[in-house]
Design an enzyme around this catalytic site. Sequence first.
Site, short mmCIF file in Angstrom:
data_model
loop_
_atom_site.label_atom_id
_atom_site.label_comp_id
_atom_site.label_asym_id
_atom_site.label_seq_id
_atom_site.Cartn_x
_atom_site.Cartn_y
_atom_site.Cartn_z
N HIS A 54 -40.72 10.31 16.84
CA HIS A 54 -41.42 9.15 17.43
C HIS A 54 -41.91 9.48 18.84
CE1 HIS A 54 -41.12 5.87 14.61
NE2 HIS A 54 -39.81 5.99 14.47
N HIS A 79 -35.75 12.15 13.25
CA HIS A 79 -36.66 11.01 13.06
C HIS A 79 -37.05 10.39 14.41
CE1 HIS A 79 -37.92 7.24 10.82
NE2 HIS A 79 -37.85 6.81 12.07
N GLU A 80 -36.02 10.10 15.24
CA GLU A 80 -36.30 9.44 16.53
C GLU A 80 -37.07 10.38 17.46
OE1 GLU A 80 -35.98 6.42 16.50
OE2 GLU A 80 -34.52 6.18 14.90
N CYS A 96 -37.55 3.14 8.42
CA CYS A 96 -38.02 3.06 9.80
C CYS A 96 -38.39 1.61 10.12
CB CYS A 96 -39.25 3.96 9.97
SG CYS A 96 -39.95 3.93 11.62
ZN LIG Z 1 -38.70 5.18 12.96
#
Ligand SMILES: [Zn+2]
Length: 217
Positions: free
Chosen positions: A164, A160-161, A116
């Site tokens: 966020h 993952h995104e 990341c």
């Molecule tokens: Zn990330």
Amino acid sequence: MTLFKVLHYPHVLLRKKGTPVEKFTDELREFLKNFINTMYEFDGGGLAAPQIGVSKRIFVVDFKPVFESDKFEYTKDCFKVFDKNHKEIEPKFPMVFINPQIVEKSEPIKVNWEGCLSFPNAESFNTERFLNIEIHAQNEFGEKFSVKSSHLYASVCFQHENDHLDGIMLVDRWNKNSFSEADIIADIKDFENDPAERKRMKKIKVTEASKIKFDFL
Ligand SMILES: [Zn+2]
């Protein structure tokens, strides 16, 4: 061209939930160009708006280098893009996801390494993610589209995104037996204080996006 500053863990804005984008303006599209350039400048395969301190539901990805490499097996069937009429279209990168929703995730669950840009200099972490993902989103003009992925890298990246956008970070997902949070933060500080990195940051001149009043906020 403007490059934005990428916030590093444990910056408080990384934990702030993104709100939906409602105004698809020229300024949004200009922002996206700079945001995408920021992803490339820092060698990311994906970047989410909260990582630059913009708490909106936006992320960008570019899987082309991965699809063209032989690191992860890629076939056309494992990554399909559909337009608003559910007609299959060619994937085009970089790809912008606005107001994305993961509408389906299904097994198998894969344990995989994950890095990341908000954890520079840190080792990659082992996390568990679903292999099969269906994601619905809007593009920079507000037009709906969807993606079905069973490509490991792409599916991990989407999850993952999307995390966020809800303020969820890798530290919440990784295998906690392998690293301590204090060590990770110390590694990030070492990276920021490294003379070569300081020099590089001076050279590329980054803007703090959280201080700009964009018209799509
Ligand atoms: Zn990330």
